[in-house]
Design a protein around this motif. Structure first.
Motif, PDB file in Angstrom:
ATOM      1  N   ASP A   1      26.987  19.711   3.930  1.00  0.00           N
ATOM      2  CA  ASP A   1      27.537  20.513   5.160  1.00  0.00           C
ATOM      3  C   ASP A   1      27.861  19.557   6.135  1.00  0.00           C
ATOM      4  O   ASP A   1      29.105  19.735   6.682  1.00  0.00           O
ATOM      5  N   VAL A   2      27.866  18.588   6.153  1.00  0.00           N
ATOM      6  CA  VAL A   2      27.801  16.967   6.848  1.00  0.00           C
ATOM      7  C   VAL A   2      29.413  16.889   5.896  1.00  0.00           C
ATOM      8  O   VAL A   2      30.540  16.436   7.069  1.00  0.00           O
ATOM      9  N   TRP A   3      29.478  16.310   4.641  1.00  0.00           N
ATOM     10  CA  TRP A   3      30.728  16.921   4.192  1.00  0.00           C
ATOM     11  C   TRP A   3      32.244  17.384   4.721  1.00  0.00           C
ATOM     12  O   TRP A   3      33.488  17.336   4.779  1.00  0.00           O
ATOM     13  N   THR A   4      31.478  18.587   4.610  1.00  0.00           N
ATOM     14  CA  THR A   4      32.652  19.341   5.434  1.00  0.00           C
ATOM     15  C   THR A   4      32.540  19.645   6.492  1.00  0.00           C
ATOM     16  O   THR A   4      33.855  19.959   6.938  1.00  0.00           O
ATOM     17  N   LEU A   5      31.661  18.809   7.892  1.00  0.00           N
ATOM     18  CA  LEU A   5      32.066  18.793   8.671  1.00  0.00           C
ATOM     19  C   LEU A   5      32.720  17.531   9.012  1.00  0.00           C
ATOM     20  O   LEU A   5      34.009  18.047  10.086  1.00  0.00           O
ATOM     21  N   LEU A   6      32.976  17.162   8.236  1.00  0.00           N
ATOM     22  CA  LEU A   6      33.931  15.438   8.168  1.00  0.00           C
ATOM     23  C   LEU A   6      35.068  16.339   8.150  1.00  0.00           C
ATOM     24  O   LEU A   6      35.896  15.778   8.395  1.00  0.00           O
ATOM     25  N   ILE A   7      35.040  16.754   6.724  1.00  0.00           N
ATOM     26  CA  ILE A   7      36.335  16.832   6.638  1.00  0.00           C
ATOM     27  C   ILE A   7      37.384  17.916   7.127  1.00  0.00           C
ATOM     28  O   ILE A   7      38.441  17.571   7.895  1.00  0.00           O
ATOM     29  N   PHE A   8      36.557  19.664   8.138  1.00  0.00           N
ATOM     30  CA  PHE A   8      37.068  19.911   8.630  1.00  0.00           C
ATOM     31  C   PHE A   8      37.713  19.374  10.314  1.00  0.00           C
ATOM     32  O   PHE A   8      38.320  19.741  10.888  1.00  0.00           O
ATOM     33  N   GLY A   9      36.643  18.307  10.169  1.00  0.00           N
ATOM     34  CA  GLY A   9      37.114  17.448  11.732  1.00  0.00           C
ATOM     35  C   GLY A   9      37.722  17.203  11.371  1.00  0.00           C
ATOM     36  O   GLY A   9      38.628  16.689  12.170  1.00  0.00           O
ATOM     37  N   VAL A  10      38.539  16.171  10.288  1.00  0.00           N
ATOM     38  CA  VAL A  10      39.783  15.356  10.480  1.00  0.00           C
ATOM     39  C   VAL A  10      40.856  16.652  10.407  1.00  0.00           C
ATOM     40  O   VAL A  10      42.231  16.152  10.586  1.00  0.00           O
ATOM     41  N   PHE A  11      40.792  17.412   9.457  1.00  0.00           N
ATOM     42  CA  PHE A  11      42.233  18.383   9.398  1.00  0.00           C
ATOM     43  C   PHE A  11      42.044  18.636  10.914  1.00  0.00           C
ATOM     44  O   PHE A  11      42.885  19.440  11.051  1.00  0.00           O
ATOM     45  N   GLY A  12      41.036  19.178  11.852  1.00  0.00           N
ATOM     46  CA  GLY A  12      41.497  19.516  12.854  1.00  0.00           C
ATOM     47  C   GLY A  12      42.542  18.335  13.782  1.00  0.00           C
ATOM     48  O   GLY A  12      43.218  19.209  14.762  1.00  0.00           O
ATOM     49  N   TRP A  13      42.189  17.911  13.330  1.00  0.00           N
ATOM     50  CA  TRP A  13      42.726  16.503  14.241  1.00  0.00           C
ATOM     51  C   TRP A  13      44.089  16.393  13.495  1.00  0.00           C
ATOM     52  O   TRP A  13      45.123  16.150  14.951  1.00  0.00           O
ATOM     53  N   LEU A  14      44.641  16.290  12.210  1.00  0.00           N
ATOM     54  CA  LEU A  14      45.599  16.758  12.254  1.00  0.00           C
ATOM     55  C   LEU A  14      46.682  17.857  12.217  1.00  0.00           C
ATOM     56  O   LEU A  14      47.536  17.751  12.478  1.00  0.00           O
ATOM     57  N   ALA A  15      45.732  18.228  11.966  1.00  0.00           N
ATOM     58  CA  ALA A  15      46.521  19.798  12.626  1.00  0.00           C
ATOM     59  C   ALA A  15      46.923  20.445  13.971  1.00  0.00           C
ATOM     60  O   ALA A  15      48.022  20.689  14.315  1.00  0.00           O
ATOM     61  N   GLY A  16      45.967  19.786  14.977  1.00  0.00           N
ATOM     62  CA  GLY A  16      46.212  19.739  16.614  1.00  0.00           C
ATOM     63  C   GLY A  16      47.515  18.095  16.618  1.00  0.00           C
ATOM     64  O   GLY A  16      48.962  18.514  17.153  1.00  0.00           O
TER      65      GLY A  16
ATOM     66  N   GLU B   1      48.003  25.756  15.286  1.00  0.00           N
ATOM     67  CA  GLU B   1      47.190  26.383  16.279  1.00  0.00           C
ATOM     68  C   GLU B   1      45.818  26.330  15.574  1.00  0.00           C
ATOM     69  O   GLU B   1      46.045  26.484  14.412  1.00  0.00           O
ATOM     70  N   VAL B   2      45.074  25.926  15.743  1.00  0.00           N
ATOM     71  CA  VAL B   2      43.611  25.702  15.822  1.00  0.00           C
ATOM     72  C   VAL B   2      42.548  27.037  15.240  1.00  0.00           C
ATOM     73  O   VAL B   2      41.780  27.071  14.884  1.00  0.00           O
TER      74      VAL B   2
ATOM     75  N   VAL C   1      39.689  29.203  13.209  1.00  0.00           N
ATOM     76  CA  VAL C   1      38.083  29.206  13.748  1.00  0.00           C
ATOM     77  C   VAL C   1      37.494  30.421  14.181  1.00  0.00           C
ATOM     78  O   VAL C   1      36.268  31.174  13.792  1.00  0.00           O
ATOM     79  N   ILE C   2      38.354  31.479  14.313  1.00  0.00           N
ATOM     80  CA  ILE C   2      38.641  32.954  14.528  1.00  0.00           C
ATOM     81  C   ILE C   2      37.452  33.298  12.706  1.00  0.00           C
ATOM     82  O   ILE C   2      36.744  34.147  12.697  1.00  0.00           O
ATOM     83  N   GLY C   3      38.540  32.712  11.633  1.00  0.00           N
ATOM     84  CA  GLY C   3      39.122  33.493  11.345  1.00  0.00           C
ATOM     85  C   GLY C   3      37.245  33.006  10.101  1.00  0.00           C
ATOM     86  O   GLY C   3      36.894  33.717   9.434  1.00  0.00           O
ATOM     87  N   PHE C   4      37.053  30.775  10.910  1.00  0.00           N
ATOM     88  CA  PHE C   4      35.837  31.442   9.907  1.00  0.00           C
ATOM     89  C   PHE C   4      34.577  31.551  10.182  1.00  0.00           C
ATOM     90  O   PHE C   4      34.038  32.375   9.532  1.00  0.00           O
ATOM     91  N   ILE C   5      34.756  31.767  11.608  1.00  0.00           N
ATOM     92  CA  ILE C   5      33.440  32.247  12.306  1.00  0.00           C
ATOM     93  C   ILE C   5      33.620  33.665  11.062  1.00  0.00           C
ATOM     94  O   ILE C   5      32.212  34.107  10.983  1.00  0.00           O
ATOM     95  N   LEU C   6      34.195  35.169  11.773  1.00  0.00           N
ATOM     96  CA  LEU C   6      33.975  36.038  11.665  1.00  0.00           C
ATOM     97  C   LEU C   6      34.531  37.096  10.034  1.00  0.00           C
ATOM     98  O   LEU C   6      34.334  37.591   9.769  1.00  0.00           O
ATOM     99  N   GLY C   7      34.990  35.641   9.783  1.00  0.00           N
ATOM    100  CA  GLY C   7      35.807  35.891   8.353  1.00  0.00           C
ATOM    101  C   GLY C   7      34.784  36.585   7.106  1.00  0.00           C
ATOM    102  O   GLY C   7      35.119  37.476   6.373  1.00  0.00           O
TER     103      GLY C   7
END
Length: 240
Positions: free
Chosen positions: A149-164, A169-170, A174-180
């Motif tokens: 879970d920690v590595w997932t957090l860090l990977i998606f954090g980097v991905f969110g920064w790069l996406a911006g 559009e992040v 996020v909506i898909g990740f929560i409701l998927g």
């Protein structure tokens, strides 16, 4: 706000809508007051709406009402279709408390916000490490100490920064990740109960209305994207 989707999805949906309707969408994400107001308003409005499925159907509308089910059970109360009729006094007490709480929160925040808002004056080099540390602790503890879970957090954090940085559009991610997960479960259950995908294309009024709403949302998004792009080009030409 529509109950059942959680505070995170509610905040993202409201923020996205405000960004689409804003006359200056380029200011969103840079501290625009309307963006913060929209996000927090939806997050707060969710709690009141989540009481509806909780008390009428016994289904928690968010994490807060899920905890309330346990509290009701400890008090010997069974939430569901018969709750209001059998516990009218408790029902009226809850409605009065909910109304009173809004006035109390307004008064508390109206006088305290000038002090709470000073958190933005904390230097980023102090604030960011604290936020990252709390996120890592939360990710590690949520499943009783799993480093995945920690590595997932860090990977998606980097991905969110790069996406911006590259303009992706992040919010939809996020909506898909929560409701998927929930969407997939109920999609499969619908197919299993009916036997085929034709359940989604029946001529029932509910199906027609849902497809019209989906089509309208797609068309609206395309139109707003073109409008925002045109406004951005006009701003660039004016600055040039």
């Amino acid at each position: 706000m529509l109950p059942g989707i959680g505070g995170s999805a509610a905040s993202v949906l409201a923020y996205s809508q405000q960004k689409n309707l804003s006359r200056n969408p380029e200011k969103m994400g840079k501290g625009a007051p309307e963006g913060m107001i929209a996000s927090e308003s939806a997050n707060n409005a969710l709690t009141g709406g989540a009481l509806i499925p909780l008390l009428s159907l016994g289904i928690p509308g968010d994490s807060t009402t899920a905890v309330l089910i346990g509290a009701f059970t400890l008090q010997g109360l069974q939430v569901g279709p018969l709750f209001i009729g059998e516990h009218m006094d408790t029902w009226y007490s809850m409605m009065a408390a909910l109304l009173f709480a809004n006035f109390v929160m307004f008064g508390a925040m109206f006088f305290a916000i000038r002090y709470i808002a000073k958190v933005v004056m904390v230097p980023k080099y102090i604030l960011y490490p604290i936020i990252i540390m709390m996120c890592v602790i939360g990710a590690y503890a949520i499943n009783y100490g799993i480093m995945f879970d920690v590595w997932t957090l860090l990977i998606f954090g980097v991905f969110g920064w790069l996406a911006g940085k590259i303009g992706i559009e992040v919010a939809p991610l996020v909506i898909g990740f929560i409701l998927g997960g929930s969407a997939e479960v109920y999609f499969v259950k619908s197919i299993e109960s009916y036997g085929s995908l034709s359940i989604f294309f029946t001529k029932s009024p509910i199906a027609v209305v849902l497809w019209l709403l989906i089509l309208a949302s797609v068309v609206f998004s395309i139109l707003m994207h073109r409008k925002n792009k045109r406004l951005a080009n006009q701003v660039e030409e004016a600055n040039a």
